[in-house]
Write a protein that holds these residues in place. Structure first.
Motif, mmCIF file in Angstrom:
data_model
loop_
_atom_site.group_PDB
_atom_site.id
_atom_site.type_symbol
_atom_site.label_atom_id
_atom_site.label_comp_id
_atom_site.label_asym_id
_atom_site.label_seq_id
_atom_site.Cartn_x
_atom_site.Cartn_y
_atom_site.Cartn_z
ATOM 1 N N TYR A 1 1.384 -4.650 1.016
ATOM 2 C CA TYR A 1 1.070 -3.299 1.575
ATOM 3 C C TYR A 1 1.449 -2.582 0.613
ATOM 4 O O TYR A 1 0.661 -1.374 0.293
ATOM 5 C CB TYR A 1 1.405 -3.300 3.013
ATOM 6 C CG TYR A 1 0.986 -3.921 4.090
ATOM 7 C CD1 TYR A 1 -0.208 -3.943 4.547
ATOM 8 C CD2 TYR A 1 1.857 -4.991 4.421
ATOM 9 C CE1 TYR A 1 -0.365 -4.710 5.596
ATOM 10 C CE2 TYR A 1 1.372 -6.069 5.437
ATOM 11 C CZ TYR A 1 0.138 -5.808 5.961
ATOM 12 O OH TYR A 1 -0.466 -6.518 6.915
ATOM 13 N N ARG A 2 2.461 -2.430 0.224
ATOM 14 C CA ARG A 2 3.240 -1.371 -0.774
ATOM 15 C C ARG A 2 2.466 -1.833 -2.257
ATOM 16 O O ARG A 2 2.137 -0.547 -2.821
ATOM 17 C CB ARG A 2 4.751 -1.636 -1.012
ATOM 18 C CG ARG A 2 5.459 -1.400 0.253
ATOM 19 C CD ARG A 2 6.939 -1.563 -0.108
ATOM 20 N NE ARG A 2 7.783 -1.353 1.209
ATOM 21 C CZ ARG A 2 8.830 -1.481 1.258
ATOM 22 N NH1 ARG A 2 9.556 -1.622 0.122
ATOM 23 N NH2 ARG A 2 9.721 -1.352 2.396
ATOM 24 N N HIS B 1 0.212 1.123 -3.958
ATOM 25 C CA HIS B 1 0.382 1.667 -5.274
ATOM 26 C C HIS B 1 -0.687 1.468 -6.309
ATOM 27 O O HIS B 1 -1.206 2.484 -7.009
ATOM 28 C CB HIS B 1 1.641 0.776 -5.860
ATOM 29 C CG HIS B 1 2.030 1.389 -7.140
ATOM 30 N ND1 HIS B 1 2.599 2.774 -7.503
ATOM 31 C CD2 HIS B 1 2.736 0.436 -8.397
ATOM 32 C CE1 HIS B 1 3.076 2.944 -8.705
ATOM 33 N NE2 HIS B 1 3.098 1.585 -9.211
ATOM 34 N N TYR C 1 9.215 3.335 -4.407
ATOM 35 C CA TYR C 1 9.466 2.803 -2.775
ATOM 36 C C TYR C 1 8.774 1.283 -2.762
ATOM 37 O O TYR C 1 9.296 0.464 -2.077
ATOM 38 C CB TYR C 1 8.328 3.578 -1.976
ATOM 39 C CG TYR C 1 8.265 3.179 -0.347
ATOM 40 C CD1 TYR C 1 9.180 3.219 0.294
ATOM 41 C CD2 TYR C 1 7.293 2.712 0.217
ATOM 42 C CE1 TYR C 1 9.235 2.739 1.755
ATOM 43 C CE2 TYR C 1 7.074 2.274 1.092
ATOM 44 C CZ TYR C 1 8.060 2.221 1.979
ATOM 45 O OH TYR C 1 8.091 1.879 3.356
ATOM 46 N N MET C 2 8.002 0.897 -3.753
ATOM 47 C CA MET C 2 7.429 -0.214 -3.557
ATOM 48 C C MET C 2 8.313 -1.383 -4.159
ATOM 49 O O MET C 2 8.477 -2.474 -3.504
ATOM 50 C CB MET C 2 6.221 -0.363 -4.598
ATOM 51 C CG MET C 2 5.358 -1.825 -4.720
ATOM 52 S SD MET C 2 4.268 -1.827 -6.043
ATOM 53 C CE MET C 2 5.046 -1.791 -7.689
ATOM 54 N N LEU D 1 5.895 6.462 -5.312
ATOM 55 C CA LEU D 1 5.303 5.461 -4.516
ATOM 56 C C LEU D 1 5.717 4.010 -5.255
ATOM 57 O O LEU D 1 5.806 3.038 -4.463
ATOM 58 C CB LEU D 1 3.789 5.494 -4.160
ATOM 59 C CG LEU D 1 3.113 4.171 -3.433
ATOM 60 C CD1 LEU D 1 3.657 4.251 -2.085
ATOM 61 C CD2 LEU D 1 1.688 4.759 -3.299
#
Length: 223
Positions: A31-32, A36, A16-17, A13
């Motif tokens: 949101y990310r 996290h 991805y962030m 994650l």
């Protein structure tokens, strides 16, 4: 095994962030960022729960109705603290702490205008700086009422000295955390104070989880 899986997911994650957020514009989606943060805090809370479960002796008798009810209420407070931390993630992600730096009023009012200025309505809770900060304040106000009442009930119900100490620590940590939150806001988010406020959230969560685990391990009857 669960900790191992969650730790791996946290790394994924985290990747991805930042994979899209730091290419052309040096910022990360709130949101990310909050996702996290949520997973990190859940991992921390789960490790605490397991560790406390290993450290504390298990109750040899069934909990009395009063203590069992207090334990369930304590779990609800843990969830509310998690929600507060999540809302804090959106405050950080939207930089909402840099606006409306007055307390207790916002824009000269307790309930300011513009809370639902964005459309559709749900966007206000995650993207409207005013609403995001207002929500964080409201959760904090709720904890200011609920935690002292909860701890007072524990003091009235339990004779266990360590349970009563845990209740006192829970209340004291709330006072410290609220003080750090107000200071972060009115001082315009100085980094040392803001980081202390973030750390204080974890300490408050720690106190809440300890309270729940301690209630689950006590074998005494209600006072």
């Amino acid at each position: 095994f669960v900790m191992l899986v969650l730790g791996g997911l946290q790394g994924l994650l985290g990747w991805y962030m930042v994979k899209c957020g730091l290419v052309n514009d040096p910022k990360v989606s709130q949101y990310r960022l909050t996702a996290h943060l949520i997973l990190a805090v859940l991992i921390y809370a789960y490790i605490l729960y397991v560790a406390f479960g290993l450290m504390l002796p298990q109750a040899t008798e069934k909990l009395g109705a009063s203590l069992n009810r207090l334990r369930k209420q304590g779990i609800a407070l843990v969830v509310l603290i998690l929600v507060m931390i999540i809302s804090g993630g959106f405050v950080a992600g939207t930089h909402a702490g840099f606006v409306y730096n007055t307390f207790p009023l916002m824009k000269g009012s307790f309930i300011p205008d513009g809370l639902f200025a964005h459309q559709p309505l749900w966007r206000n809770f995650f993207e409207n700086e005013l609403t995001v900060q207002f929500d964080h304040r409201m959760i904090a106000y709720s904890l200011c009422v609920l935690v002292p009442l909860y701890c007072w009930r524990i003091l009235q119900t339990s004779n266990d000295k360590t349970v009563r100490l845990a209740a006192a620590m829970f209340t004291a940590m709330l006072v410290i955390q609220i003080s750090l939150g107000i200071s972060t806001l009115v001082l315009y988010v100085p980094v040392p104070v803001a980081v202390s406020h973030q750390g204080g959230a974890l300490l408050l969560l720690t106190a809440a989880v300890w309270m729940v685990c301690k209630l689950g391990s006590t074998a005494e009857n209600s006072a």
